[in-house]
Design a protein around this motif. Structure first.
Motif, PDB file in Angstrom:
ATOM      1  N   ILE A  84      -8.332   8.552 -24.639  1.00  0.00           N
ATOM      2  CA  ILE A  84      -7.302   8.313 -23.622  1.00  0.00           C
ATOM      3  C   ILE A  84      -6.317   7.233 -24.060  1.00  0.00           C
ATOM      4  O   ILE A  84      -5.408   6.876 -23.314  1.00  0.00           O
ATOM      5  CB  ILE A  84      -7.924   7.941 -22.261  1.00  0.00           C
ATOM      6  CG1 ILE A  84      -8.618   6.574 -22.319  1.00  0.00           C
ATOM      7  CG2 ILE A  84      -8.868   9.036 -21.776  1.00  0.00           C
ATOM      8  CD1 ILE A  84      -9.048   6.051 -20.952  1.00  0.00           C
ATOM      9  N   GLY A  85      -6.508   6.687 -25.261  1.00  0.00           N
ATOM     10  CA  GLY A  85      -5.574   5.695 -25.786  1.00  0.00           C
ATOM     11  C   GLY A  85      -5.723   4.316 -25.178  1.00  0.00           C
ATOM     12  O   GLY A  85      -4.738   3.575 -25.064  1.00  0.00           O
ATOM     13  N   PHE A  86      -6.941   3.940 -24.806  1.00  0.00           N
ATOM     14  CA  PHE A  86      -7.165   2.604 -24.247  1.00  0.00           C
ATOM     15  C   PHE A  86      -7.011   1.570 -25.354  1.00  0.00           C
ATOM     16  O   PHE A  86      -7.689   1.643 -26.384  1.00  0.00           O
ATOM     17  CB  PHE A  86      -8.569   2.516 -23.639  1.00  0.00           C
ATOM     18  CG  PHE A  86      -8.827   1.223 -22.909  1.00  0.00           C
ATOM     19  CD1 PHE A  86      -8.407   1.057 -21.601  1.00  0.00           C
ATOM     20  CD2 PHE A  86      -9.475   0.171 -23.537  1.00  0.00           C
ATOM     21  CE1 PHE A  86      -8.634  -0.136 -20.921  1.00  0.00           C
ATOM     22  CE2 PHE A  86      -9.709  -1.019 -22.869  1.00  0.00           C
ATOM     23  CZ  PHE A  86      -9.284  -1.170 -21.560  1.00  0.00           C
ATOM     24  N   ASP A  87      -6.111   0.594 -25.164  1.00  0.00           N
ATOM     25  CA  ASP A  87      -5.804  -0.349 -26.242  1.00  0.00           C
ATOM     26  C   ASP A  87      -6.066  -1.803 -25.865  1.00  0.00           C
ATOM     27  O   ASP A  87      -5.563  -2.718 -26.510  1.00  0.00           O
ATOM     28  CB  ASP A  87      -4.345  -0.191 -26.686  1.00  0.00           C
ATOM     29  CG  ASP A  87      -3.354  -0.513 -25.566  1.00  0.00           C
ATOM     30  OD1 ASP A  87      -3.798  -0.796 -24.433  1.00  0.00           O
ATOM     31  OD2 ASP A  87      -2.142  -0.484 -25.827  1.00  0.00           O
ATOM     32  N   ARG A  88      -6.862  -2.008 -24.815  1.00  0.00           N
ATOM     33  CA  ARG A  88      -7.203  -3.380 -24.444  1.00  0.00           C
ATOM     34  C   ARG A  88      -8.600  -3.722 -24.971  1.00  0.00           C
ATOM     35  O   ARG A  88      -9.173  -2.985 -25.761  1.00  0.00           O
ATOM     36  CB  ARG A  88      -7.114  -3.548 -22.928  1.00  0.00           C
ATOM     37  CG  ARG A  88      -5.715  -3.236 -22.390  1.00  0.00           C
ATOM     38  CD  ARG A  88      -5.567  -3.531 -20.915  1.00  0.00           C
ATOM     39  NE  ARG A  88      -4.249  -3.141 -20.435  1.00  0.00           N
ATOM     40  CZ  ARG A  88      -3.812  -3.356 -19.203  1.00  0.00           C
ATOM     41  NH1 ARG A  88      -4.595  -3.953 -18.316  1.00  0.00           N
ATOM     42  NH2 ARG A  88      -2.602  -2.971 -18.847  1.00  0.00           N
ATOM     43  N   ASN A  89      -9.148  -4.839 -24.518  1.00  0.00           N
ATOM     44  CA  ASN A  89     -10.415  -5.317 -25.067  1.00  0.00           C
ATOM     45  C   ASN A  89     -11.589  -4.432 -24.664  1.00  0.00           C
ATOM     46  O   ASN A  89     -11.665  -3.953 -23.533  1.00  0.00           O
ATOM     47  CB  ASN A  89     -10.690  -6.748 -24.602  1.00  0.00           C
ATOM     48  CG  ASN A  89      -9.743  -7.738 -25.238  1.00  0.00           C
ATOM     49  OD1 ASN A  89      -9.289  -7.535 -26.356  1.00  0.00           O
ATOM     50  ND2 ASN A  89      -9.438  -8.807 -24.528  1.00  0.00           N
ATOM     51  N   VAL A  90     -12.505  -4.252 -25.591  1.00  0.00           N
ATOM     52  CA  VAL A  90     -13.755  -3.535 -25.348  1.00  0.00           C
ATOM     53  C   VAL A  90     -14.893  -4.440 -25.801  1.00  0.00           C
ATOM     54  O   VAL A  90     -14.831  -5.045 -26.868  1.00  0.00           O
ATOM     55  CB  VAL A  90     -13.804  -2.198 -26.118  1.00  0.00           C
ATOM     56  CG1 VAL A  90     -15.165  -1.521 -25.931  1.00  0.00           C
ATOM     57  CG2 VAL A  90     -12.685  -1.271 -25.656  1.00  0.00           C
ATOM     58  N   ILE A  91     -15.943  -4.533 -24.981  1.00  0.00           N
ATOM     59  CA  ILE A  91     -17.119  -5.326 -25.334  1.00  0.00           C
ATOM     60  C   ILE A  91     -18.356  -4.449 -25.211  1.00  0.00           C
ATOM     61  O   ILE A  91     -18.486  -3.672 -24.259  1.00  0.00           O
ATOM     62  CB  ILE A  91     -17.249  -6.583 -24.437  1.00  0.00           C
ATOM     63  CG1 ILE A  91     -18.543  -7.345 -24.759  1.00  0.00           C
ATOM     64  CG2 ILE A  91     -17.164  -6.249 -22.964  1.00  0.00           C
ATOM     65  CD1 ILE A  91     -18.668  -8.682 -24.051  1.00  0.00           C
ATOM     66  N   THR A  92     -19.244  -4.524 -26.190  1.00  0.00           N
ATOM     67  CA  THR A  92     -20.488  -3.759 -26.136  1.00  0.00           C
ATOM     68  C   THR A  92     -21.501  -4.495 -25.275  1.00  0.00           C
ATOM     69  O   THR A  92     -21.580  -5.722 -25.301  1.00  0.00           O
ATOM     70  CB  THR A  92     -21.074  -3.560 -27.543  1.00  0.00           C
ATOM     71  OG1 THR A  92     -21.284  -4.845 -28.155  1.00  0.00           O
ATOM     72  CG2 THR A  92     -20.136  -2.739 -28.410  1.00  0.00           C
ATOM     73  N   ASP A  93     -22.298  -3.739 -24.511  1.00  0.00           N
ATOM     74  CA  ASP A  93     -23.363  -4.341 -23.723  1.00  0.00           C
ATOM     75  C   ASP A  93     -24.563  -4.613 -24.626  1.00  0.00           C
ATOM     76  O   ASP A  93     -24.589  -4.203 -25.794  1.00  0.00           O
ATOM     77  CB  ASP A  93     -23.745  -3.425 -22.558  1.00  0.00           C
ATOM     78  CG  ASP A  93     -24.302  -4.207 -21.369  1.00  0.00           C
ATOM     79  OD1 ASP A  93     -24.516  -5.426 -21.501  1.00  0.00           O
ATOM     80  OD2 ASP A  93     -24.526  -3.595 -20.301  1.00  0.00           O
TER      81      ASP A  93
END
Length: 378
Positions: A205-214
């Motif tokens: 979906i083109g998400f370009d903000r921060n991602v954090i793994t659980d």
């Protein structure tokens, strides 16, 4: 910056990301980019660099208008202070020292917990980030009160991250793609992911903000930490399987450590409620009791059709402030799941007493566990 392994970073990509000034008061009239031809930087880090630069620019502009309100001599304990946007403000001046204090994040699963955190955020301005479960209220995106709280927190300067489902089947991906993709891209500051399928969905979906793994997407050693960075995910949650020494060896200066939570001991596609009482097609709580009379709360997630079975005793490390600070995590997390309003308030104030006021807190649960913090994997 890193040496590019496969495809180097193009100037057009850098320009596109840096010009996304969003709702900030800034736009670029001109943007000159100087970069080596064979370098690589994950998009998340580039976005974070842009956000920090714009925040610092705004801070410097506002600094010339900075002023302080003199203390009221009749009320020295509680005084108002005008300050820079990023400076933490507390009602009690004893709370103003933030040296060596990790950023506070909070995860909420129920609307009652979310309301309680919102009230706490008005009193204590040190909350950096709140995670809101995608299944809150049965479906977060169809729960107006929860969405309104998200907006209010963001307006007050708190980051709001979406916590994705533990299980992300094709049916869930189809639903999220068709109905929620735009809201996910534009409505949240970042995403907490618990499986590889969610990461693939965010890429699509083109998400370009921060991602954090659980914590379940293991960063067990420096090699896995580097692996996630090379794949564009620079933030991680410290695995619960590591003991204190192993965490120290891993290095969590850029990680997030869970200090409290009734943690999941099992994620199951076999529904306890369906097996015992029949499917109601509605989220709810069930309790399992073992032969030692320990009770395990079970939450059924009907939209994705799975159960979360929580430990009978919560992880509790809030009274180990010095040991936690020695590990120097970037962020620490309070993780709420089965708690009611009173229990949520108790833990929030326990954190404040221990990590902010430096007191020995007495707000401890009757029963709790240290997890693997002092023993490690057996």
């Amino acid at each position: 910056m890193e040496q590019a392994g496969k495809r180097p970073l193009a100037e057009e990509q850098v320009r596109k990301q840096l010009e996304k000034t969003g709702e900030t008061p800034f736009i670029f009239e001109t943007l000159d980019i100087g970069m080596d031809p064979n370098v690589f930087l994950p998009m998340q880090q580039l976005n974070e660099m842009r956000r920090r630069a714009l925040a610092e620019l705004e801070k410097q502009i506002c600094r010339q208008y900075h002023r302080e309100l003199r203390a009221n001599p009749e009320n020295r304990e509680n005084r108002a202070v005008f300050c820079d946007r990023e400076e933490i403000v507390y009602k009690n001046t004893n709370e103003r020292s933030v040296e060596n204090r990790p950023e506070l994040t909070i995860l909420t699963e129920t609307i009652e917990q979310f309301r309680t955190v919102e009230v706490f955020a008005e009193e204590y301005r040190g909350i950096h980030r709140v995670y809101v479960d995608s299944a809150m209220g049965g479906d977060l995106f169809r729960t107006p009160e929860a969405l309104l709280i998200c907006e209010c927190l963001q307006q007050s300067g708190v980051e709001v991250y979406l916590a994705m489902p533990h299980i992300f089947r094709n049916e869930t991906e189809a639903l999220f793609t068709a109905q929620y993709a735009e809201k996910i891209r534009d409505g949240f500051d970042g995403i907490l992911v618990r499986n590889l399928e969610s990461i693939r969905f965010l890429e699509r979906i083109g998400f370009d903000r921060n991602v954090i793994t659980d914590h379940n997407l293991y960063v067990f050693n420096r090699y896995t930490k580097q692996f996630w960075k090379e794949n564009g995910i620079a933030q991680f949650t410290v695995p619960l399987e590591l003991n204190r020494q192993e965490i120290k060896e891993l290095g969590i200066e850029d990680g997030e450590m869970v200090l409290y939570g009734n943690l999941a001991v099992m994620i199951s596609a076999q529904c306890v409620e369906k097996t015992t009482r029949g499917c109601r097609k509605k989220d709810g709580m069930t309790v399992l009791t073992d032969r030692y009379q320990n009770q395990f709360a079970v939450r059924n997630r009907c939209r994705e059709c799975y159960n979360v079975i929580y430990n009978s005793a919560p992880l509790y490390l809030l009274d180990l402030k010095e040991e936690v600070r020695e590990l120097a995590p970037k962020r620490v997390r309070l993780q709420f799941s089965v708690e009611d309003k009173k229990q949520t308030e108790q833990i929030l104030h326990a954190y404040r007493e221990s990590f902010v006021l430096g007191k020995q807190t007495e707000r401890m649960p009757e029963d709790y566990t240290r997890g693997h913090f002092k023993r490690g994997v057996i």
